[in-house]
Write an enzyme that holds these catalytic residues in place. Structure first.
Site, PDB file in Angstrom:
ATOM      1  N   GLY A   8     -32.558  18.514  17.508  1.00  0.00           N
ATOM      2  CA  GLY A   8     -32.510  17.492  16.450  1.00  0.00           C
ATOM      3  C   GLY A   8     -33.884  17.213  15.881  1.00  0.00           C
ATOM      4  O   GLY A   8     -34.729  18.102  15.768  1.00  0.00           O
ATOM      5  N   SER A   9     -34.123  15.948  15.557  1.00  0.00           N
ATOM      6  CA  SER A   9     -35.312  15.591  14.766  1.00  0.00           C
ATOM      7  C   SER A   9     -36.643  15.753  15.480  1.00  0.00           C
ATOM      8  O   SER A   9     -37.686  15.766  14.823  1.00  0.00           O
ATOM      9  CB  SER A   9     -35.176  14.155  14.254  1.00  0.00           C
ATOM     10  OG  SER A   9     -34.128  14.079  13.309  1.00  0.00           O
TER      11      SER A   9
END
Length: 577
Positions: free
Chosen positions: A306-307
């Site tokens: 993810g981020s």
């Protein structure tokens, strides 16, 4: 009798005499050969026929943490054996051994009656029981001292340390990776017996003493490991998560200070399944459950980062010149890639923002745009340059590799999703190692636990060395990334990772597991300190939390609490030693 017949008889006698003489000479020659030429060989064979050999186990080397705490040690135990030909009162032997060892008389009797050089009755018998059996002074019963691996802290760092098998060899974890240093060399006890197999007391015994294994000193810090474990257990309980992992390392040299994977297991009972586990239907099913229990999530398992992976995209963008800190973007809440609408976590959009602000906001459209600017060819090259396509080389078994699209299969949509950390998988140790190289000035270090090997007398045998790759990113890009990630914590999505009085850099992440729409998420936060000269980096990952699942809200506070407690502690440590 005719002359002819007499001549025939005489010839037959001569031939017979010649044959007998030849056979006699051959037998004499053979006897001389056996008695003179081969005498040493047969003397040795005769000696071996009358010798009994028993092994003396070597003490396995200890595993010692950076504070001097012994994490893996040895306890003296006993091995009880019998020698059939030396037993004078089999009924008494069966009665005593079955009673003292808690075994059935039938089981013991089978071994007492067995004709063999030596028959083992039971291993890993506590020393007190062994001493008691020795006091009976039973003919044919042997009590040999042995060693059993013992883990004083039971569950602490279980998936890092690993454990040993019945013959004291490493099975998983550091125990198996450093087997050659830890195992030592067995000794022997030789005794001489008569033709019936009874020991000749006057002959005494010959001993070859064992050589103890070497101690392994590791970078893990019991204080940091203990506190990180406490935080992970709290998070797992309050969020009813499947598992929680916390990894703490020094980004400058790759030394791992803590690696937590809860739930852990008891190293002194490694084959005991967790309480509440349904009874396995088969041995194969039980082994599968044990394998799952022993898995080290930081090393063996991959996930969509993810981020937190936006750190890598940002570094590639800055390094390639595809973006600068002052570049302006506009986020309407989504970005169109071919016919796909890829939305931002803020549905209403962030509006106008520069690159630093886009990173602070963890804005997907900004990073999709940067990824598109870099392009597939360059992005793939940076994947390789940063080391993401190879394993980290961490000194633990079973490290998983990155799961990535083939370059030819990366289209615009795949490139867009990769740029903000989806549609591929890496391990937590890979993420931590790669980010370390981005914030430490551009050096990709090898994550590791092993520091040095010391013998049982305390003499240094070997200082363990690990590879370093230079120029992963430029010093300028590294400095810029440290600044941007500090802003993320100071004023952006990572503000829950802020620690009063310290400069913290970091990045949050919330990724949805496959299949999409399953309602299962992975929440994480990566933080480092001090932001201007990182000496410690930590990653916290919560798998399938219930209720609130955003990384900035539930994972960042874990790293904040960790740093609040360990940063003052680490300030007293000289990193150059």
């Amino acid at each position: 009798m005719s002359l002819k017949h007499k001549t025939y008889i005489r010839k037959k006698i001569v031939v017979t005499f010649f044959l007998c003489s030849t056979v006699f000479l051959l037998l004499c020659g053979r006897l001389v050969y056996l008695m003179v030429v081969r005498s040493e060989h047969y003397s040795e064979a005769a000696r071996q026929l009358h010798e009994r050999e028993r092994k003396i186990k070597a003490a396995r080397g200890r595993i010692i943490d950076s504070t001097g705490a012994v994490l893996a040690d040895n306890r003296t135990v006993c091995t009880i054996s019998v020698i059939h030909n030396q037993i004078k009162d089999p009924e008494e032997v069966v009665k005593v051994l079955s009673s003292e060892l808690g075994l059935s008389e039938e089981y013991v009797a089978k071994r007492v009656e067995k004709y063999s050089a030596i028959e083992r009755i039971k291993s890993n018998v506590d020393k007190a029981t062994g001493d008691k059996i020795r006091e009976y002074d039973l003919d044919g019963v042997k009590v040999d001292e042995d060693y059993k691996r013992y883990y004083p802290y039971e569950t602490l760092a279980s998936k890092v340390l690993g454990f040993t098998g019945g013959d004291n060899q490493g099975i998983i974890g550091l125990e198996v990776i450093y087997e050659e240093y830890l195992k030592g060399k067995e000794g022997t006890i030789l005794t001489v017996t008569d033709a019936k197999g009874v020991e000749i007391a006057e002959a005494g015994e010959e001993r070859v003493e064992p050589e103890n294994g070497n101690d392994l000193h590791i970078s893990l810090d019991i204080n940091i490991q203990s506190y990180a474990t406490q935080l992970a257990m709290q998070a797992m309980e309050t969020k009813q998560a499947d598992s929680v992992s916390i990894l703490v390392m020094n980004p400058q040299n790759g030394e791992i200070l803590a690696m937590v994977n809860v739930p852990e297991f008891n190293l002194n009972e490694p084959y005991t399944l967790p309480e509440g586990t349904p009874e396995p239907a088969s041995q194969e099913e039980k082994q599968n459950l044990l394998n799952q229990m022993w898995r080290n999530g930081c090393i063996n398992d991959t996930y969509e980062p993810g981020s937190t992976f936006k750190i890598i995209t940002a570094a590639a963008g800055l390094e390639s010149g595809a973006v600068t800190v002052n570049d302006q973007f506009s986020c309407p809440g989504y970005v169109m890639v071919e016919d796909r609408r890829i939305r931002c976590h803020k549905v209403s959009g962030h509006g106008a923002e520069n690159f630093v602000q886009g990173t602070m906001n963890s804005c997907n459209p900004v990073f999709v745009t940067v990824g598109m600017r870099i392009g597939v060819d360059k992005y793939y090259d940076y994947f390789k340059q940063f080391g993401l396509m190879s394993k980290t080389g961490v000194d633990l078994p079973g490290e998983a590799g990155t799961i990535m699209h083939k370059k030819d299969n990366i289209g615009a949509v795949e490139l867009a999703t990769i740029s903000f950390g989806q549609s591929f998988q890496i391990t937590p140790i890979q993420l931590a190692t790669t980010v370390s190289s981005i914030v430490n000035g551009g050096r990709r270090v090898t994550p590791h636990f092993g520091v040095k090997v010391v013998d049982s007398e305390g003499n240094l045998k070997e200082t363990l060395q690990y590879g370093v790759q230079e120029n992963i990113v430029s010093a300028e890009t590294s400095e810029t990334m440290r600044y941007i990630l500090e802003q993320v914590v100071e004023n952006g999505s990572g503000k829950n990772g802020y620690v009063e009085g310290y400069r913290i850099g970091g990045k949050t992440a919330t990724s949805q597991t496959l299949p999409r729409g399953s309602g299962r998420y992975i929440s994480s936060f990566l933080g480092f300190a001090p932001a201007d000269n990182p000496q410690v980096l930590a990653v916290a990952i919560i798998n399938n939390p219930q209720g609130v699942y955003y990384g900035g809200q539930i994972a960042a506070p874990i790293v904040r609490q960790l740093f609040e407690n360990i940063l003052p502690y680490l300030e007293g440590i000289d990193y150059n030693t």
